[in-house]
Design a protein around this motif. Structure first.
Motif, PDB file in Angstrom:
ATOM      1  N   CYS A 142       0.800  -1.232   0.000  1.00 41.09           N
ATOM      2  CA  CYS A 142       0.000   0.000   0.000  1.00 41.09           C
ATOM      3  C   CYS A 142       0.837   1.289   0.000  1.00 41.09           C
ATOM      4  O   CYS A 142       0.528   2.212  -0.776  1.00 41.09           O
ATOM      5  N   PRO A 143       1.870   1.439   0.839  1.00 44.42           N
ATOM      6  CA  PRO A 143       2.646   2.689   0.790  1.00 44.42           C
ATOM      7  C   PRO A 143       3.266   2.949  -0.577  1.00 44.42           C
ATOM      8  O   PRO A 143       3.274   4.091  -1.065  1.00 44.42           O
ATOM      9  N   CYS A 144       3.783   1.903  -1.205  1.00 43.62           N
ATOM     10  CA  CYS A 144       4.366   2.058  -2.537  1.00 43.62           C
ATOM     11  C   CYS A 144       3.286   2.429  -3.550  1.00 43.62           C
ATOM     12  O   CYS A 144       3.497   3.309  -4.403  1.00 43.62           O
ATOM     13  N   ALA A 145       2.121   1.781  -3.467  1.00 40.23           N
ATOM     14  CA  ALA A 145       1.046   2.068  -4.415  1.00 40.23           C
ATOM     15  C   ALA A 145       0.571   3.509  -4.299  1.00 40.23           C
ATOM     16  O   ALA A 145       0.275   4.164  -5.322  1.00 40.23           O
ATOM     17  N   ARG A 146       0.503   4.023  -3.090  1.00 42.83           N
ATOM     18  CA  ARG A 146       0.010   5.393  -2.908  1.00 42.83           C
ATOM     19  C   ARG A 146       0.929   6.422  -3.547  1.00 42.83           C
ATOM     20  O   ARG A 146       0.480   7.330  -4.247  1.00 42.83           O
ATOM     21  N   ILE A 147       2.230   6.299  -3.320  1.00 37.27           N
ATOM     22  CA  ILE A 147       3.133   7.318  -3.850  1.00 37.27           C
ATOM     23  C   ILE A 147       3.321   7.146  -5.356  1.00 37.27           C
ATOM     24  O   ILE A 147       3.475   8.128  -6.089  1.00 37.27           O
ATOM     25  N   VAL A 148       3.290   5.902  -5.857  1.00 42.72           N
ATOM     26  CA  VAL A 148       3.373   5.686  -7.301  1.00 42.72           C
ATOM     27  C   VAL A 148       2.113   6.193  -7.981  1.00 42.72           C
ATOM     28  O   VAL A 148       2.174   6.784  -9.070  1.00 42.72           O
ATOM     29  N   ARG A 149       0.963   5.997  -7.352  1.00 43.90           N
ATOM     30  CA  ARG A 149      -0.291   6.509  -7.917  1.00 43.90           C
ATOM     31  C   ARG A 149      -0.246   8.014  -8.066  1.00 43.90           C
ATOM     32  O   ARG A 149      -0.653   8.585  -9.092  1.00 43.90           O
ATOM     33  N   ALA A 150       0.267   8.706  -7.029  1.00 47.37           N
ATOM     34  CA  ALA A 150       0.347  10.169  -7.095  1.00 47.37           C
ATOM     35  C   ALA A 150       1.251  10.623  -8.239  1.00 47.37           C
ATOM     36  O   ALA A 150       0.927  11.577  -8.964  1.00 47.37           O
ATOM     37  N   GLN A 151       2.364   9.932  -8.430  1.00 45.82           N
ATOM     38  CA  GLN A 151       3.276  10.308  -9.503  1.00 45.82           C
ATOM     39  C   GLN A 151       2.693   9.970 -10.872  1.00 45.82           C
ATOM     40  O   GLN A 151       2.818  10.743 -11.823  1.00 45.82           O
ATOM     41  N   ALA A 152       2.054   8.789 -10.988  1.00 48.55           N
ATOM     42  CA  ALA A 152       1.442   8.402 -12.263  1.00 48.55           C
ATOM     43  C   ALA A 152       0.285   9.330 -12.623  1.00 48.55           C
ATOM     44  O   ALA A 152       0.071   9.634 -13.804  1.00 48.55           O
ATOM     45  N   LEU A 153      -0.455   9.786 -11.617  1.00 50.30           N
ATOM     46  CA  LEU A 153      -1.546  10.718 -11.872  1.00 50.30           C
ATOM     47  C   LEU A 153      -1.021  12.021 -12.454  1.00 50.30           C
ATOM     48  O   LEU A 153      -1.617  12.601 -13.369  1.00 50.30           O
ATOM     49  N   SER A 154       0.106  12.476 -11.940  1.00 51.56           N
ATOM     50  CA  SER A 154       0.714  13.691 -12.481  1.00 51.56           C
ATOM     51  C   SER A 154       1.279  13.469 -13.873  1.00 51.56           C
ATOM     52  O   SER A 154       1.097  14.283 -14.779  1.00 51.56           O
ATOM     53  N   LEU A 155       1.951  12.335 -14.063  1.00 48.37           N
ATOM     54  CA  LEU A 155       2.556  12.049 -15.362  1.00 48.37           C
ATOM     55  C   LEU A 155       1.512  11.899 -16.461  1.00 48.37           C
ATOM     56  O   LEU A 155       1.753  12.281 -17.613  1.00 48.37           O
ATOM     57  N   SER A 156       0.359  11.329 -16.136  1.00 52.85           N
ATOM     58  CA  SER A 156      -0.664  11.106 -17.157  1.00 52.85           C
ATOM     59  C   SER A 156      -1.215  12.397 -17.726  1.00 52.85           C
ATOM     60  O   SER A 156      -1.822  12.394 -18.808  1.00 52.85           O
ATOM     61  N   GLN A 157      -1.001  13.514 -17.028  1.00 56.76           N
ATOM     62  CA  GLN A 157      -1.485  14.808 -17.501  1.00 56.76           C
ATOM     63  C   GLN A 157      -0.392  15.610 -18.214  1.00 56.76           C
ATOM     64  O   GLN A 157      -0.663  16.699 -18.687  1.00 56.76           O
ATOM     65  N   TRP A 158       0.790  15.077 -18.299  1.00 63.97           N
ATOM     66  CA  TRP A 158       1.874  15.797 -18.962  1.00 63.97           C
ATOM     67  C   TRP A 158       1.625  15.866 -20.466  1.00 63.97           C
ATOM     68  O   TRP A 158       1.073  14.926 -21.062  1.00 63.97           O
ATOM     69  N   PRO A 159       2.049  16.927 -21.126  1.00 53.91           N
ATOM     70  CA  PRO A 159       1.766  17.096 -22.563  1.00 53.91           C
ATOM     71  C   PRO A 159       2.308  15.975 -23.432  1.00 53.91           C
ATOM     72  O   PRO A 159       1.640  15.552 -24.382  1.00 53.91           O
ATOM     73  N   PHE A 160       3.507  15.470 -23.123  1.00 48.28           N
ATOM     74  CA  PHE A 160       4.062  14.432 -24.001  1.00 48.28           C
ATOM     75  C   PHE A 160       3.287  13.125 -23.885  1.00 48.28           C
ATOM     76  O   PHE A 160       3.149  12.381 -24.852  1.00 48.28           O
ATOM     77  N   VAL A 161       2.722  12.839 -22.703  1.00 52.93           N
ATOM     78  CA  VAL A 161       1.885  11.644 -22.560  1.00 52.93           C
ATOM     79  C   VAL A 161       0.558  11.846 -23.267  1.00 52.93           C
ATOM     80  O   VAL A 161       0.060  10.945 -23.963  1.00 52.93           O
ATOM     81  N   GLN A 162      -0.020  13.022 -23.116  1.00 51.27           N
ATOM     82  CA  GLN A 162      -1.266  13.323 -23.808  1.00 51.27           C
ATOM     83  C   GLN A 162      -1.068  13.274 -25.331  1.00 51.27           C
ATOM     84  O   GLN A 162      -1.935  12.807 -26.075  1.00 51.27           O
TER      85      GLN A 162
END
Length: 277
Positions: A142-162
């Motif tokens: 769970c601790p790993c999933a929470r911090i990875v989720r926060a980072q993945a949520l930010s990355l998914s909104q980055w222009p190059f991913v979009q």
């Protein structure tokens, strides 16, 4: 520079100790169960860490116990990091109901008291230390999933991913090529700290007599010394050998994590922030 020096020094110490544990059956002349000397001999030229009440060499037993104790930490931390990274990436990237479901599942799992549960399961089912390591990993993501989720949520909104998504790239391709490389260093930091925690948890289980009577680990060596009256007889080396190994290994792992934390922590104030190469 200071953190890097600490990290490399700790990695050298930990690596040397791991190698010694792995090759101990080859370099040592006898096994940890052999009776090789008089009982309760203090450290000397022939037996560097002394012997126990049966005349068994404590150096052999500490190195043999290190294989099992460190393996428990590796199994638990590896499984927890693998599950946490995968679920965190999925939750952060897809969002919506998937994110809500995985977040609620994380809230439930993280509330489970792992150590008392391991005691109960081991007491009723006589589980081995390696099986307990798997349970640690299955419940400790769970601790790993929470911090990875926060980072993945930010990355998914980055222009190059979009942009890649707009070009028709599939979800698996985006997750593997554009999300995973950015969260892996963060997962590595979580793996290091989880390794330390699960190693000490395994030692604790061994000390209270759980984890298999036939498995030699640092906790079991301490339990044996305590129940055999090592303290009352003043056999300090019987305790110093496993305690020294535990402290040295745990401290080395902690210092490695300390050296990596600022470098790979996306929310830290260090200079090495996340950036698109």
């Amino acid at each position: 520079m200071y953190r890097r020096m600490i990290g490399w020094s700790s990695l050298s110490i930990l690596g040397t100790f791991l190698v010694l544990c792995l090759i101990s059956p080859v370099i040592l002349p006898h096994s940890p169960t052999d009776i090789v000397a008089l009982p309760l001999q203090p450290p000397g030229d022939r037996h560097w860490l002394g012997t126990n009440e049966l005349g068994q060499d404590l150096l052999c037993r500490v190195l043999a116990g290190g294989q099992n104790s460190i393996m428990v930490g590796l199994v638990g931390a590896g499984l927890a990091t693998l599950i946490g990274t995968a679920l965190g990436m999925i939750a952060g990237y897809f969002g919506g109901r998937i994110d809500q479901f995985l977040s609620r599942l994380t809230d439930v799992i993280i509330a489970v008291p792992v150590f008392p549960l391991l005691i109960i399961l081991s007491a009723y089912y006589a589980l081995s230390l390696h099986a307990l390591g798997l349970i640690m990993g299955a419940l400790g993501w769970c601790p790993c999933a929470r911090i990875v989720r926060a980072q993945a949520l930010s990355l998914s909104q980055w222009p190059f991913v979009q942009g890649v998504r707009a070009m028709g790239a599939g979800h698996i391709y985006i997750l593997g090529h554009y999300i995973l490389p950015f969260v892996l260093p963060l997962s590595l930091v979580k793996f290091i700290f989880a390794l330390q925690g699960y190693l000490l948890m395994g030692v604790g289980l061994g000390f209270i007599g759980l984890g298999g009577a036939q498995t030699i680990d640092w906790g079991w060596i301490l339990n044996h010394a305590f129940t055999s009256g090592g303290l009352s007889m003043g056999c300090w080396w019987w305790f110093l050998a496993p305690v020294g190994a535990i402290v040295a290994t745990s401290l080395s792992i902690a210092m490695i994590g300390y050296s990596l934390e600022q470098r790979h922590e996306p929310l830290s104030g260090g200079r090495n922030r996340w950036s698109v190469p």
